[in-house]
Design a protein around this motif. Structure first.
Motif, PDB file in Angstrom:
ATOM      1  N   TRP A  85       5.729   3.981  -1.067  1.00 27.69           N
ATOM      2  CA  TRP A  85       5.166   2.637  -1.080  1.00 27.69           C
ATOM      3  C   TRP A  85       5.413   2.001   0.295  1.00 27.69           C
ATOM      4  N   SER A  86       4.609   1.022   0.635  1.00 25.66           N
ATOM      5  CA  SER A  86       4.855   0.242   1.844  1.00 25.66           C
ATOM      6  C   SER A  86       4.539  -1.224   1.563  1.00 25.66           C
TER       7      SER A  86
ATOM      8  N   GLY B 204       0.814  -1.205   0.000  1.00 24.93           N
ATOM      9  CA  GLY B 204       0.000   0.000   0.000  1.00 24.93           C
ATOM     10  C   GLY B 204       0.843   1.249   0.000  1.00 24.93           C
ATOM     11  N   GLY B 205       0.372   2.271   0.696  1.00 24.47           N
ATOM     12  CA  GLY B 205       1.062   3.553   0.738  1.00 24.47           C
ATOM     13  C   GLY B 205       1.170   4.079   2.150  1.00 24.47           C
ATOM     14  N   SER B 206       2.185   4.914   2.389  1.00 18.20           N
ATOM     15  CA  SER B 206       2.407   5.518   3.698  1.00 18.20           C
ATOM     16  C   SER B 206       2.740   6.992   3.560  1.00 18.20           C
TER      17      SER B 206
ATOM     18  N   LEU C  62      14.980  11.292  -4.966  1.00 20.39           N
ATOM     19  CA  LEU C  62      16.199  10.906  -4.259  1.00 20.39           C
ATOM     20  C   LEU C  62      16.434  11.822  -3.055  1.00 20.39           C
ATOM     21  N   PRO C  63      17.103  11.252  -2.016  1.00 22.32           N
ATOM     22  CA  PRO C  63      17.617   9.880  -1.893  1.00 22.32           C
ATOM     23  C   PRO C  63      16.496   8.877  -1.640  1.00 22.32           C
ATOM     24  N   ASN C  64      16.806   7.610  -1.875  1.00 18.35           N
ATOM     25  CA  ASN C  64      15.806   6.562  -1.715  1.00 18.35           C
ATOM     26  C   ASN C  64      16.486   5.260  -1.295  1.00 18.35           C
ATOM     27  N   MET C  65      17.127   5.288  -0.139  1.00 18.83           N
ATOM     28  CA  MET C  65      17.762   4.072   0.368  1.00 18.83           C
ATOM     29  C   MET C  65      16.725   3.079   0.890  1.00 18.83           C
ATOM     30  N   GLY C  66      15.547   3.583   1.291  1.00 22.74           N
ATOM     31  CA  GLY C  66      14.503   2.716   1.811  1.00 22.74           C
ATOM     32  C   GLY C  66      14.652   2.491   3.308  1.00 22.74           C
ATOM     33  N   LEU C  67      13.535   2.276   3.968  1.00 26.35           N
ATOM     34  CA  LEU C  67      13.516   2.046   5.419  1.00 26.35           C
ATOM     35  C   LEU C  67      12.982   0.654   5.682  1.00 26.35           C
TER      36      LEU C  67
ATOM     37  N   TYR D 119       8.423  -8.520   8.410  1.00 24.84           N
ATOM     38  CA  TYR D 119       9.273  -7.490   7.822  1.00 24.84           C
ATOM     39  C   TYR D 119       8.407  -6.399   7.226  1.00 24.84           C
ATOM     40  N   LEU D 120       8.777  -5.137   7.460  1.00 27.09           N
ATOM     41  CA  LEU D 120       8.120  -3.987   6.868  1.00 27.09           C
ATOM     42  C   LEU D 120       9.149  -3.187   6.067  1.00 27.09           C
ATOM     43  N   HIS D 121       8.719  -2.653   4.933  1.00 25.83           N
ATOM     44  CA  HIS D 121       9.618  -1.887   4.077  1.00 25.83           C
ATOM     45  C   HIS D 121       8.873  -0.684   3.512  1.00 25.83           C
ATOM     46  N   SER D 122       9.549   0.459   3.451  1.00 24.20           N
ATOM     47  CA  SER D 122       8.990   1.663   2.842  1.00 24.20           C
ATOM     48  C   SER D 122      10.003   2.241   1.861  1.00 24.20           C
ATOM     49  N   SER D 123       9.509   2.686   0.704  1.00 23.75           N
ATOM     50  CA  SER D 123      10.358   3.231  -0.343  1.00 23.75           C
ATOM     51  C   SER D 123       9.486   4.017  -1.302  1.00 23.75           C
TER      52      SER D 123
END
Length: 396
Positions: free
Chosen positions: A145-146, A122-124, A179-184, A169-173
Motif C-alpha cells: 500500500w502507499s 494506492g499501490g507501489s 512479515l516483517p512489516n515495520m513500514g517505510l 508525508y509518504l508511507h508504504s506498508s
C-alpha cells in the motif's frame, strides 16, 4: 484489490474525459513534481540513508460544476499520480514505482484559496524487500500500500501554469500481509508546476442558492462484509508464517452532509482464523470451551467518508468491546511494550481505505453498492488488509 481500485479510477477518469461537455464544467491539468526528503527511522538498526529523491507525475480534473461538493471544497481536484522514489540506500531499500488515486481540495474556502490539502492512497512496487536484505525490516513484500498526505501553497500563476510548493508525508506498508512489516515513512518538501488546459483567471466567489427542498443533510444506513488477510505475528517476526483470514460484517447509520461527507456510527463483528487455530492448538482452558466466540471481535466504530464522484476516502476509528484472545496474542508478539501501549492496542482499532461506488455519488442515488480496499490497525499498528463489498441506502 487496491490495484483493481486503481484500474477503476483510471477507467472513471477516462469516462469523465470522454463525456466532458463543451461548456467546460471540468478542465484538465498535468503536474510534474520534484520531491526531496528523508526517511524516518522506526526500528533499531534502521539502515543509513541519504536524501530521498522522488518524482511524481499527476494528471487530473478540476471540477467547476455548481454541485454541493464542488462548492464546499472550492472546486476539488481528483486524479492519478505516477511516482518514482529512490530512498537513499539502493542496496537495502531499493526504489519504488507507484500509482495513486488522489483527492485535493481547499478546506479553508476562498479566503485561503492558495492553500490546499492532498490525500492519496494506492499501490507501489519495491525493487528490494526483506527477501533481498535482512536489514530491510520496513518492506516485507515488493507490493505494498502507499499513502500520501501533503499541504500545498500556490506561489504564482502564469497563463496556464501554476507553480506550487508543498510539504508532507509518504508511507508504504503491506498491511501485515507478509512479515516483517515495520513500514517505510518519509517526510518531503516539493516543488511543482501545473499545466492547465485553460488559462487561469481569478473568479468571483461562487454562491450556492439552495432551497428548502434540497436540505444540507440526509440520513443513511450502511452494511458491508469484508475478507481480510494477514500473516500471524508481530511487526517483524516470525518470517514466513502462514496466512490467515479475518471475516468482517458491519452495520452502521449516519448523516450525509451536503452530499459529500458521510459521518456514521455502528458496530462491526470480526472472526480471526489465526486466533481460532491458536486456541484449538493450545487448548487453553480460558478459551477452549468456546473457541469460535473467543476468536471473535466486536467493536463500536465512528467513521467519516469524503465522497467525490465514484470514490470515497474512508477513515474509521473504533473501541473494541470484545476481543478476548488479543491478550494471549500480545503476550507472544507484543515485543515487551509498556502496559499503556498494550491497553491502547487492545481497545482502539482504526481503519482507512478507498471505496468505489457503482453509481456516481453526485447523483445522490437512494440505493448504491460499493467495493473497497482498506488497511486495519490496532491503534496504528497494522493488523490486516481487507477487501469489502457493501450497500448503502439513503433516506431522500
Amino acid at each position: 484489490m487496491i490495484f483493481l481500485l486503481v484500474f477503476l479510477s483510471i477507467y472513471s477518469y477516462c469516462v469523465n474525459a470522454q463525456v466532458q461537455p463543451q461548456e467546460s464544467k471540468y478542465f484538465f491539468f498535468i503536474e510534474p513534481e520534484l520531491m526531496l526528503g528523508k526517511t524516518v527511522s522506526n526500528y533499531n538498526d534502521f539502515p543509513k540513508t541519504d536524501a530521498v529523491q522522488s518524482v511524481f507525475l499527476s494528471v487530473g480534473i478540476k471540477d467547476t460544476r455548481n454541485l454541493h461538493s464542488s462548492q464546499y471544497y472550492n472546486h476539488p481536484t481528483t486524479g492519478l499520480s505516477f511516482s518514482y522514489s529512490n530512498f537513499g540506500n539502493d542496496s537495502i531499500l531499493g526504489k519504488a514505482y507507484g500509482i495513486m488515486p488522489f483527492i485535493q481540495f481547499h478546506p479553508w474556502g476562498h479566503l485561503q484559496k492558495a492553500w490546499s490539502l492532498k490525500f492519496g492512497m494506492g499501490g507501489s512496487y519495491f525493487t528490494k524487500s526483506y527477501e533481498d536484505s535482512e536489514q530491510n525490516l520496513a518492506i516485507g513484500s515488493k507490493l505494498t500500500w502507499s499513502f500520501q498526505a501533503f499541504l500545498y501553497r500556490e506561489l504564482f500563476a502564469l497563463n496556464r501554469l501554476n507553480f506550487r510548493i508543498g510539504a508532507g508525508y509518504l508511507h508504504s506498508s503491506n498491511g501485515h500481509t507478509k512479515l516483517p512489516n515495520m513500514g517505510l515513512n518519509s517526510a518531503h518538501v516539493s516543488l511543482s508546476c501545473q499545466w492547465n488546459s485553460r488559462i487561469l483567471i481569478s473568479k468571483k466567489k461562487d454562491v450556492y442558492l439552495g432551497t428548502d427542498a434540497d436540505p444540507d443533510r440526509k440520513y443513511f444506513i450502511n452494511v458491508r462484509t469484508g475478507l481480510g488477510i494477514h500473516e500471524y505475528g508481530g511487526k517483524s517476526k516470525p518470517v514466513g508464517g502462514e496466512k490467515g483470514n479475518v471475516y468482517s460484517t458491519a452495520l452502521s447509520g449516519g448523516i450525509l452532509f451536503k452530499q459529500h461527507l458521510k459521518v456514521r456510527a455502528g458496530f462491526t463483528y470480526r472472526f480471526y482464523e489465526h486466533y481460532y487455530d491458536q486456541i484449538e492448538e493450545s487448548a487453553n482452558e480460558d478459551y477452549i470451551d468456546s473457541p469460535s466466540w473467543n476468536a471473535s471481535n466486536i467493536y463500536f466504530h465512528l467513521g467519516s467518508e469524503f465522497l467525490i464522484g465514484h470514490f470515497g476516502l474512508d477513515i474509521e476509528g473504533g473501541l473494541n468491546l470484545f476481543k478476548p484472545f488479543y491478550s494471549e496474542y500480545y503476550k507472544t508478539y507484543g515485543g515487551g511494550a509498556s502496559e499503556v501501549k498494550y491497553k491502547l492496542k487492545k481497545y482502539f482499532s482504526s481503519r482507512m481505505g478507498l471505496n468505489f461506488y457503482f453509481i456516481n455519488t453526485n447523483k445522490l442515488p437512494k440505493n448504491n453498492f460499493f467495493i473497497g480496499a482498506n488497511i486495519n490497525a490496532n491503534f496504528g499498528q497494522a493488523d490486516f488488509s481487507e477487501v469489502n463489498f457493501g450497500y448503502t441506502y439513503t433516506f431522500l
